[in-house]
Design an enzyme around this catalytic site. Sequence first.
Site, short mmCIF file in Angstrom:
data_model
loop_
_atom_site.label_atom_id
_atom_site.label_comp_id
_atom_site.label_asym_id
_atom_site.label_seq_id
_atom_site.Cartn_x
_atom_site.Cartn_y
_atom_site.Cartn_z
N PRO A 82 0.85 -1.19 0.00
CA PRO A 82 0.00 0.00 0.00
C PRO A 82 0.89 1.24 0.00
O PRO A 82 1.93 1.24 0.65
CB PRO A 82 -0.77 -0.09 1.32
CG PRO A 82 -0.32 -1.32 2.01
CD PRO A 82 0.80 -1.93 1.26
N CYS A 83 0.51 2.27 -0.75
CA CYS A 83 1.42 3.41 -0.81
C CYS A 83 0.84 4.62 -0.10
O CYS A 83 1.30 5.74 -0.27
CB CYS A 83 1.83 3.75 -2.24
SG CYS A 83 0.61 4.67 -3.14
N GLN A 84 -0.18 4.39 0.77
CA GLN A 84 -0.68 5.52 1.56
C GLN A 84 0.48 6.05 2.38
O GLN A 84 1.28 5.27 2.91
CB GLN A 84 -1.77 5.10 2.54
CG GLN A 84 -3.02 4.58 1.90
CD GLN A 84 -3.03 3.06 1.93
OE1 GLN A 84 -2.04 2.44 1.53
NE2 GLN A 84 -4.12 2.49 2.40
N PHE A 86 3.00 7.68 1.42
CA PHE A 86 4.29 7.76 0.75
C PHE A 86 4.89 9.14 0.95
O PHE A 86 4.20 10.14 0.84
CB PHE A 86 4.13 7.54 -0.75
CG PHE A 86 4.99 6.45 -1.23
CD1 PHE A 86 6.36 6.49 -1.01
CD2 PHE A 86 4.45 5.35 -1.87
CE1 PHE A 86 7.16 5.47 -1.44
CE2 PHE A 86 5.25 4.33 -2.30
CZ PHE A 86 6.60 4.38 -2.08
#
Length: 355
Positions: A82-84, A86
């Site tokens: 997940p790239c929340q 980033f």
Amino acid sequence: MKQTHNVIDLFCGCGGLSEGFQMAGYNIVLGVDNNDPALKTFLYNHKGSEALNADLSAPETFETIEKIVKEKKVDVIIGGPPCQGFSLTGKREFNDDRNKLYLAMIEMVKRYQPKAFLIENVPGMATLYNGEVKDEVLRRFKEMGYNIDCKVLCSADYGVPQIRKRLIFVGLRDGEEYFVFPEPSHTPENYVTCEQAIGDLPCLVDELGADVMEYSQAPMTEYQKLMRGDCNTLHNHKAIDHKQFVKDAIAQVPDGGNWKDLPKGVGESRKFHMAWTRYASNKPSRTIDTGHRNNFHYKWNRCPTVRESARLQSFPDDFVFLGNKGQQDRQVGNAVPCLMAKAIAVQLLKYLDKE
Ligand SMILES: C[S@@+](CC[C@H](N)C(=O)[O-])C[C@H]1O[C@@H](n2cnc3c(N)ncnc32)[C@H](O)[C@@H]1O
């Protein structure tokens, strides 16, 4: 004899990505995630694989993985971190704690030196911080000796009845070659539509359906036949018991319409651009979400069931989702569409089977 390639799936969820690789003939050795219901589904559908419930931002997780993998060779590592959150704030520092989940992919590739790896992410990741995050990922893996490239792919181009775009990185360890992404098998003229995908499933007008039930009719399209395979029991086809005012509002939205089609005073509590959307029967669905209840069946006055969403994500009907309805919706909505994953996995075989 053709060898099978061993795969580890990080952030595996219920295993949409793994399912596509399995369809292409790979052997899924291990899936790692920290969501228990998703892992139960992963294990149920990938018999012979191991599932590890662990936090991939914790260094000790890699030791646990090593104990499970033992001396098995690891040919391919796949994963959709997940790239929340980033972040490249401050000194544009990639090692920032918030990027830890990406660093898990880097750590695993460093440890196992697989012949290839695949990372899946949302397309927005490519343009985050003017592309600096993407460039940093490319640089990191290049430094480790991989030929890495990335591309945004659309699932409908690979026979999935859904418009879902994903950024895919593929890295190859040996040789000079860069991965060439698979050519589309479908074009907008022959995309698989919602009706072709789910039109054979019971309508659930006078009943709510069940976790296990019978099909009510024969499959009518190639896609429906493909999804059914040898499966003769229908799983996860259970409708939400909507309140009457919700059903009345949906009833006023035409096939392919949305809140803009509602008369004044109806459904005004939800007025953002995705609200009250009915799938269009003659088009692929839009991106399946994790169960926000904004999308409705193209014909019936209800949200899609888990099985209908799973069909639109190209999960075969014998792939059973465990957990409660909310957990199942999350698993389906989080997944990489199986047929898109399969197309990439098949293409990757061209490189792996050269050896
Ligand atoms: C986008 S989903 C992956 C979907 C999967 N690739 C598929 O095709 O079905 C991301 C997954 O990362 C998992 N996850 C998030 N944070 C994690 C962490 N710290 N450690 C392990 N897994 C994590 C979530 O539980 C979720 O299942």
